[in-house]
Design an enzyme around this catalytic site. Structure first.
Site, PDB file in Angstrom:
ATOM      1  CG  HIS A  90      -1.727   1.184   1.433  1.00 34.03           C
ATOM      2  ND1 HIS A  90      -2.989   1.321   0.924  1.00 34.03           N
ATOM      3  CD2 HIS A  90      -1.458   2.330   2.113  1.00 34.03           C
ATOM      4  CE1 HIS A  90      -3.470   2.502   1.267  1.00 34.03           C
ATOM      5  NE2 HIS A  90      -2.564   3.136   1.998  1.00 34.03           N
ATOM      6  CD  GLU A  91       1.814   3.552   3.659  1.00 30.10           C
ATOM      7  OE1 GLU A  91       2.045   4.628   3.074  1.00 30.10           O
ATOM      8  OE2 GLU A  91       0.804   3.375   4.364  1.00 30.10           O
ATOM      9  CG  HIS A  96       0.363   6.044  -0.655  1.00 29.97           C
ATOM     10  ND1 HIS A  96      -0.826   6.550  -1.135  1.00 29.97           N
ATOM     11  CD2 HIS A  96       0.050   5.443   0.523  1.00 29.97           C
ATOM     12  CE1 HIS A  96      -1.809   6.275  -0.308  1.00 29.97           C
ATOM     13  NE2 HIS A  96      -1.313   5.589   0.715  1.00 29.97           N
ATOM     14  CD  GLU A 127      -4.320   6.276   2.597  1.00 32.53           C
ATOM     15  OE1 GLU A 127      -4.264   5.127   3.072  1.00 32.53           O
ATOM     16  OE2 GLU A 127      -3.317   6.934   2.308  1.00 32.53           O
TER      17      GLU A 127
END
Length: 192
Positions: free
Chosen positions: A132-133, A136, A190
């Site tokens: 997930h990070e 980003h 997100e």
């Protein structure tokens, strides 16, 4: 200079600024977006500040070693062409903090708090957070949000200038911008 001439010049300059902004965004969609190099520098600087101000888990700690190992394994499967085009400088560190949080900085530094790390039961859960990070960073979410914010603010200022709005209108526009555009945009990243 007469007040009428001043008013015309003020309105003309606002229209000129708006026109330049529109032409610039049409000519190059990313003119307001920081470059990959700028993102890397910003991320490095912010990471250095975090390391100074936060209590970091030592790199020799097994939790930090495992987090870094998993992060590097994920980065290793990013297509080589992408890594050549965008030379992200990923790093993976653990912050001694009981808050349930993980975050990525522009350019590649990724942090996880011990509070979240302790809640994760399996390696797959840690990999999910790391993935997930990393997304980003790869999708340049911070840079996109920054560029969109600049464009929106420029548009708001031009409109308020054309309307000869007072300070209260600027304050209300700033609040509306945060509530109706900035927060939902962040939530969309997100969800992505």
């Amino acid at each position: 200079m007469s007040s009428v001439v001043k008013l015309v010049m003020k309105r003309f300059s606002s229209i000129l600024v708006a026109g330049i902004a529109v032409m610039a965004t049409q000519a190059q969609a990313d003119i307001f977006r920081p470059s990959v190099q700028d993102q890397i520098k910003l991320g490095k600087d912010a990471a250095a500040n975090i390391r100074k101000e936060a209590k970091m888990v030592p790199a020799s700690d097994p939790r930090a070693k495992e987090f870094e190992k998993l992060g590097k394994a994920l980065v290793a499967v990013i297509p080589e062409k992408e890594m050549q085009d965008k030379k992200w400088e990923f790093s993976f560190e653990v912050v001694e903090d009981e808050t349930l949080n993980a975050f990525a900085l522009p350019g590649g530094p990724i942090f996880i708090n011990t509070g979240l790390l302790n809640k994760l039961k399996t390696q797959d859960e840690v990999v999910g957070v790391l993935s997930h990070e990393i997304i980003h960073v790869r999708n340049q979410h911070w840079a996109s949000a920054y560029a969109d914010n600049l464009k929106r603010q420029l548009g708001i200022v031009v409109i308020l200038q054309l309307l000869s709005a007072g300070q209260t209108a600027y304050d209300l526009a700033g609040i509306a911008d945060t509530v109706f555009w900035t927060l939902p945009y962040s939530r969309r990243h997100e969800s992505e």
